[in-house]
Scaffold this motif. Structure first.
Motif, PDB file in Angstrom:
ATOM      1  N   ALA A  99       0.827  -1.150  -0.058  1.00 18.18           N
ATOM      2  CA  ALA A  99       0.011   0.014  -0.035  1.00 18.18           C
ATOM      3  C   ALA A  99       0.828   1.255   0.019  1.00 18.18           C
ATOM      4  N   PRO A 100       0.680   2.472  -0.753  1.00 20.85           N
ATOM      5  CA  PRO A 100       1.360   3.454  -0.934  1.00 20.85           C
ATOM      6  C   PRO A 100       1.713   4.137   0.411  1.00 20.85           C
ATOM      7  N   ASP A 101       0.582   4.071   1.620  1.00 19.39           N
ATOM      8  CA  ASP A 101       0.979   4.487   2.668  1.00 19.39           C
ATOM      9  C   ASP A 101       1.979   3.930   3.287  1.00 19.39           C
ATOM     10  N   TYR A 102       2.193   2.926   3.386  1.00 22.30           N
ATOM     11  CA  TYR A 102       3.307   2.122   3.835  1.00 22.30           C
ATOM     12  C   TYR A 102       4.664   2.928   3.395  1.00 22.30           C
ATOM     13  N   ARG A 103       4.787   2.717   2.155  1.00 22.12           N
ATOM     14  CA  ARG A 103       5.892   3.669   1.465  1.00 22.12           C
ATOM     15  C   ARG A 103       6.323   4.975   2.054  1.00 22.12           C
ATOM     16  N   ASP A 104       5.352   5.819   1.744  1.00 18.02           N
ATOM     17  CA  ASP A 104       5.351   7.104   2.163  1.00 18.02           C
ATOM     18  C   ASP A 104       5.473   7.453   3.644  1.00 18.02           C
ATOM     19  N   GLN A 105       5.159   6.681   4.385  1.00 17.54           N
ATOM     20  CA  GLN A 105       5.294   6.997   5.973  1.00 17.54           C
ATOM     21  C   GLN A 105       6.633   6.497   6.074  1.00 17.54           C
ATOM     22  N   ALA A 106       7.249   5.440   5.770  1.00 18.15           N
ATOM     23  CA  ALA A 106       8.403   4.723   5.862  1.00 18.15           C
ATOM     24  C   ALA A 106       9.489   6.022   5.267  1.00 18.15           C
ATOM     25  N   GLY A 107       9.122   6.489   4.096  1.00 15.05           N
ATOM     26  CA  GLY A 107      10.021   7.528   3.722  1.00 15.05           C
ATOM     27  C   GLY A 107      10.205   8.722   4.439  1.00 15.05           C
ATOM     28  N   MET A 118      10.171  19.792   5.192  1.00 16.05           N
ATOM     29  CA  MET A 118       9.860  18.423   4.467  1.00 16.05           C
ATOM     30  C   MET A 118       9.433  18.239   3.202  1.00 16.05           C
ATOM     31  N   TYR A 119       8.897  19.273   2.702  1.00 13.96           N
ATOM     32  CA  TYR A 119       7.907  19.182   1.355  1.00 13.96           C
ATOM     33  C   TYR A 119       8.898  18.831   0.556  1.00 13.96           C
ATOM     34  N   ALA A 120      10.007  19.552   0.258  1.00 13.76           N
ATOM     35  CA  ALA A 120      11.145  19.236  -0.686  1.00 13.76           C
ATOM     36  C   ALA A 120      11.821  17.932  -0.862  1.00 13.76           C
ATOM     37  N   PRO A 121      12.136  17.481   0.298  1.00 14.06           N
ATOM     38  CA  PRO A 121      12.930  16.157   0.274  1.00 14.06           C
ATOM     39  C   PRO A 121      11.972  15.126   0.003  1.00 14.06           C
ATOM     40  N   CYS A 122      10.573  15.289   0.482  1.00 15.09           N
ATOM     41  CA  CYS A 122       9.683  14.101   0.181  1.00 15.09           C
ATOM     42  C   CYS A 122       9.279  14.154  -1.462  1.00 15.09           C
ATOM     43  N   GLU A 123       9.095  15.159  -1.963  1.00 13.82           N
ATOM     44  CA  GLU A 123       8.923  15.278  -3.507  1.00 13.82           C
ATOM     45  C   GLU A 123      10.130  14.641  -4.222  1.00 13.82           C
ATOM     46  N   ASP A 124      11.590  14.817  -3.452  1.00 15.01           N
ATOM     47  CA  ASP A 124      12.440  14.256  -4.372  1.00 15.01           C
ATOM     48  C   ASP A 124      12.682  12.676  -4.175  1.00 15.01           C
ATOM     49  N   LEU A 125      12.514  12.076  -2.990  1.00 16.48           N
ATOM     50  CA  LEU A 125      12.720  10.932  -2.570  1.00 16.48           C
ATOM     51  C   LEU A 125      11.322  10.143  -3.039  1.00 16.48           C
ATOM     52  N   LEU A 126      10.326  10.591  -2.506  1.00 16.97           N
ATOM     53  CA  LEU A 126       8.885   9.716  -2.778  1.00 16.97           C
ATOM     54  C   LEU A 126       7.938  10.131  -4.099  1.00 16.97           C
ATOM     55  N   GLY A 127       8.346  11.274  -4.291  1.00 16.07           N
ATOM     56  CA  GLY A 127       7.637  11.904  -5.486  1.00 16.07           C
ATOM     57  C   GLY A 127       6.142  12.148  -5.472  1.00 16.07           C
ATOM     58  N   ILE A 128       5.973  12.663  -3.914  1.00 16.69           N
ATOM     59  CA  ILE A 128       4.667  13.011  -3.639  1.00 16.69           C
ATOM     60  C   ILE A 128       4.580  14.580  -3.224  1.00 16.69           C
ATOM     61  N   ASP A 129       3.299  15.267  -3.305  1.00 12.04           N
ATOM     62  CA  ASP A 129       3.274  16.573  -3.226  1.00 12.04           C
ATOM     63  C   ASP A 129       3.142  17.283  -1.973  1.00 12.04           C
ATOM     64  N   GLN A 130       3.038  18.311  -1.696  1.00 14.50           N
ATOM     65  CA  GLN A 130       2.727  18.957  -0.195  1.00 14.50           C
ATOM     66  C   GLN A 130       1.488  18.405   0.357  1.00 14.50           C
ATOM     67  N   ALA A 131       0.650  18.228  -0.342  1.00 14.40           N
ATOM     68  CA  ALA A 131      -0.872  17.856   0.361  1.00 14.40           C
ATOM     69  C   ALA A 131      -0.542  16.538   0.814  1.00 14.40           C
ATOM     70  N   THR A 162       2.144  14.836   1.495  1.00 14.83           N
ATOM     71  CA  THR A 162       3.147  14.825   2.565  1.00 14.83           C
ATOM     72  C   THR A 162       2.625  15.118   3.767  1.00 14.83           C
ATOM     73  N   ASP A 163       1.614  16.372   3.765  1.00 10.10           N
ATOM     74  CA  ASP A 163       0.942  16.662   5.052  1.00 10.10           C
ATOM     75  C   ASP A 163       0.214  15.583   5.589  1.00 10.10           C
TER      76      ASP A 163
END
Length: 732
Positions: A209-217, A239-252, A254-255
């Motif tokens: 599930a994507p949540d597992y990956r994003d939370q671990a990231g 946290m927004y910039a590194p989350c976009e770089d590592l996980l490819g997720i946007d600010q919303a 990430t929050d």
């Protein structure tokens, strides 16, 4: 040695030796009726098991021809003959050869199913009760569960010892759990980084599930900043910039994931100076507890030990010294208050003040304990105070928990027996260690924290000494006067010039600070090797291995630690037929007689010093390889008198230490330090790093390189920002 990779198959005839710490095993394998000795890493193996080994044939000088395997594939018994051989070996507790024969005779091809799923039927065998039958089945299933995990995961690069740790943490259903959420390994097992789990996900072909990956990231980003950059917290907006770089997720997104982690108590949020800061829970608790415990120290000091001028005069008369006014102030505050922070540069009399503090406290019948972060610092503290000083870990009696975490026997429930604690080199102490230390102090215990606020902060997370001073809430005495004797040392005088932004004196040859101009990296490297191996030992009698330490701003480059260690090892400890050596997969060589450094805390390595025994070798500890034992796969390393049995599987935690980084030298002093300054990365060429390097030299410092590099470092007063909350918590 034949380097051709081969594969051999058979069954284990006998397990000759197995090291429980590192899984190194010597076994006899029966290959088509012929016995061969095989050596390698494999956990929990027993006679009778069917195995396939991948490796190379080698000739050991003592033990002869043997097969050195790097891969061990195991299979479950699939015939009654194989099952009988396996059970007869004693691999399953409660079953010996006679009982194994009875099980096979009675149940035949059903034996495996009976043992696994229908243990009550075992009670039909004379001598086996229903209770014993259940115990046998439980043991059989537990051992088979571990084997299934190993069989399932070995093809994905998971080692036997890691499989054992996974089984220990996740249980018999580990594989199913991992297939659903591989990212659980980031939390459950040491050695599984986010990047490694990402590869595992790809190799296994699973879609968690994507949540597992994003939370671990997100947790990985915080953890990386904690241990790589020293931050104890991160602004949420950062946290927004590194989350976009590592996980490819946007600010919303990430929050959303941060909010979920906060709800699960896997993150902590706190507003500091108008910004929302995010913490890992254990680090938040550590910083919070330091503030709470230090405030308690200030409030609940035991009965005040008033100090009169005559008290200090008696100590001066006894010691044959005369204290400066600031030293007198430090002695008085240490006795009369609950807390003192004593800071100052080299030559300003910190050691003299500490000796005076110890004398006045002991005269007031207050029991004093001394400690420092590293073995070298503790040893130096013992030498200058003529009293026992321990490392903080040893003082707190560190142990290793079931889940492979460090725990301290000395804590709030089993406190230290002292009325005053003096901690040296506090700039090196991170928030987790400081919190554990303060937690073990009895109510009313005085705390004297000693360090140089201008040195580099701790390698671990936090900025403890800097935050304590900057808070303005703690009693601080800063020694600034350089004493007359210290003024004779150009090392001391140049250190003070550097920290005040003045260029050091480089043109003198009549003192203890020498500058050797060289214009190229090659020239610096050649001069350094000649200096360490011959010129300094010949001129002054110093041991090139025991007395001379090369300090580098960086690991990389021709004048970095990696390159210089290879060159210095080749000159100072060349290969010889009489010296055993080990070569890592990356090509590094460790040889008997080498100077090495531990680069990661390992609380599980046993050591002995005389009659004293203990566990733990810590980040920054330097030792000498005394012996390499090929049979047991253990090295004997002398860490300043502590003889450690060091498993070869932990080689990744060792580095050659003829040359070390300035960061790793914190808390240590060396008779001679040699500093190459020419081609280091610009972010590492700054004032505090140069100051720290200069203050590591006790008798002689030699700087080799370009004058403009030395001046540029002195001029560059930029420091690396560390996000931390201790200062704010102290002001609450």
């Amino acid at each position: 040695m034949n380097d051709t990779i081969e594969t051999i198959s058979g069954y284990v005839s006998d397990v000759v030796f197995q090291n429980s710490t590192n899984a190194f095993t010597v076994l006899e394998i029966n290959v088509n009726g012929e016995l061969h000795t095989a050596v390698g890493e494999v956990s929990d193996i027993a006679a009778g098991e069917e195995i396939e080994l991948e490796g190379v044939w080698a000739s050991h000088p003592t033990f002869g021809r043997q097969f050195k395997f790097t891969v061990c594939r195991r299979s479950m018994p699939d015939t009654t003959a194989k099952l009988f051989r396996y059970l007869s070996s004693g691999a399953v507790k409660g079953i010996g050869p006679k009982t194994a024969a009875k099980i096979i005779r009675l149940f035949g091809d059903e034996s495996f199913d009976v043992l696994e799923r229908d243990p009550d039927r075992l009670a039909a065998i004379p001598g086996i009760s229903k209770k014993k039958a259940a115990e046998i089945s439980s043991e059989f299933n537990l051992r088979n569960a571990l084997r299934r995990i190993m069989l399932e995961l070995e093809s994905y690069g998971v080692t036997p010892s890691e499989s054992a740790a996974i089984y220990k943490t996740l249980g018999v259903n580990a594989v199913a759990i991992i297939r659903e959420n591989p990212y659980i390994l980031c939390d459950a097992v040491n050695g599984f980084s986010f990047e490694r789990v990402e590869k595992l996900v790809s190799d296994m072909g699973v879609e968690p599930a994507p949540d597992y990956r994003d939370q671990a990231g997100i947790l990985y980003i915080l953890t990386h900043n904690l241990y790589a950059n020293g931050h104890t917290c991160i602004p949420r907006k950062k946290m927004y910039a590194p989350c976009e770089d590592l996980l490819g997720i946007d600010q919303a997104r990430t929050d959303l994931m941060i909010t979920a982690l906060l709800a699960m108590n896997r993150l902590v949020s706190c507003e500091i100076d108008g910004r929302e800061m995010l913490f890992l829970p254990n680090i938040y608790e550590a910083e919070k507890n330091i503030a709470v415990l230090l405030k308690r120290v200030v409030r609940h000091v035991s009965a005040t030990a008033d100090v009169t001028p005559s008290d200090i005069e008696r100590i001066e008369s006894q010691e044959g010294i005369e204290y400066a006014e600031k030293q007198r102030e430090a002695i008085r505050i240490a006795a009369e208050k609950g807390l003192l922070i004593l800071t100052g540069g080299p030559g300003t009399g910190k050691t003299t003040a500490v000796r005076g503090i110890i004398s006045i406290l002991e005269r007031k019948n207050i029991r004093v304990a001394l400690c420092a972060p590293t073995g070298m610092a503790a040893k130096r503290m013992s030498e200058v105070t003529d009293r026992e000083a321990k490392t903080i870990h040893r003082l707190l009696e560190v142990e290793w928990s079931e889940d492979d975490k460090p725990v301290f026997r000395r804590n709030a429930g089993n406190q230290l027996a002292c009325g005053a604690l003096i901690v040296d080199e506090v700039s090196m102490v991170d928030v987790e260690l400081m919190a554990s230390l303060l937690d073990a102090l009895p109510l009313g215990c005085r705390v004297i924290l000693v360090g140089d606020a201008d040195q580099l902060p701790s390698v671990g997370p936090g900025n403890v000494l800097g935050d304590l001073i900057a808070s303005g809430e703690m009693p601080v005495v800063c020694l600034t006067e350089i004493f007359r004797q210290a003024q004779k040392s150009l090392i001391v005088m140049n250190a003070h010039r550097v920290i005040h932004g003045e260029h050091p004196v480089l043109n003198r040859t009549d003192s203890d600070f020498f500058f050797m101009p060289r214009e190229t990296s090659e020239a610096v490297s050649d001069t350094l090797v000649s200096l360490v191996s011959k010129r300094l030992p010949d001129a002054y009698g110093f041991s090139p291995i025991l007395d001379i330490q090369v300090l580098c701003p960086s690991k990389r480059g021709e004048c970095g630690t990696q390159s210089l260690n290879r060159r210095l090892q080749a000159v100072l400890n060349p290969p010889a037929r009489t010296k055993n050596e080990l070569r890592t997969a990356g090509g590094r060589v460790f040889r008997e007689g080498d100077r090495v450094m531990q680069v990661k805390n390992n609380y599980d390595i046993p050591w002995k010093k005389g009659e004293e025994t203990g566990d733990g070798v810590f980040n920054g500890d330097i030792g000498l390889i005394r012996r390499i034992n090929y049979l047991t796969s253990l090295m004997e390393i002398d860490f300043d008198g502590r003889i450690a049995e060091y498993p070869n599987e932990n080689l990744s935690e060792l580095e050659l230490a003829y040359a070390i980084t300035v960061h790793k030298s914190q808390g240590s002093e060396y008779p001679v330090a040699v500093l190459p300054l020419i081609d280091s990365p610009r972010p590492l060429m700054y004032r505090n790093l140069l100051y720290t390097a200069v203050t590591r030299a006790k008798k002689i410092l030699v700087v080799i390189g370009r004058q403009d590099a030395v001046y540029a470092m002195t001029d560059n007063n930029k420091t690396h920002l560390r996000y931390s909350a201790l200062k704010a918590f102290l002001r609450e």
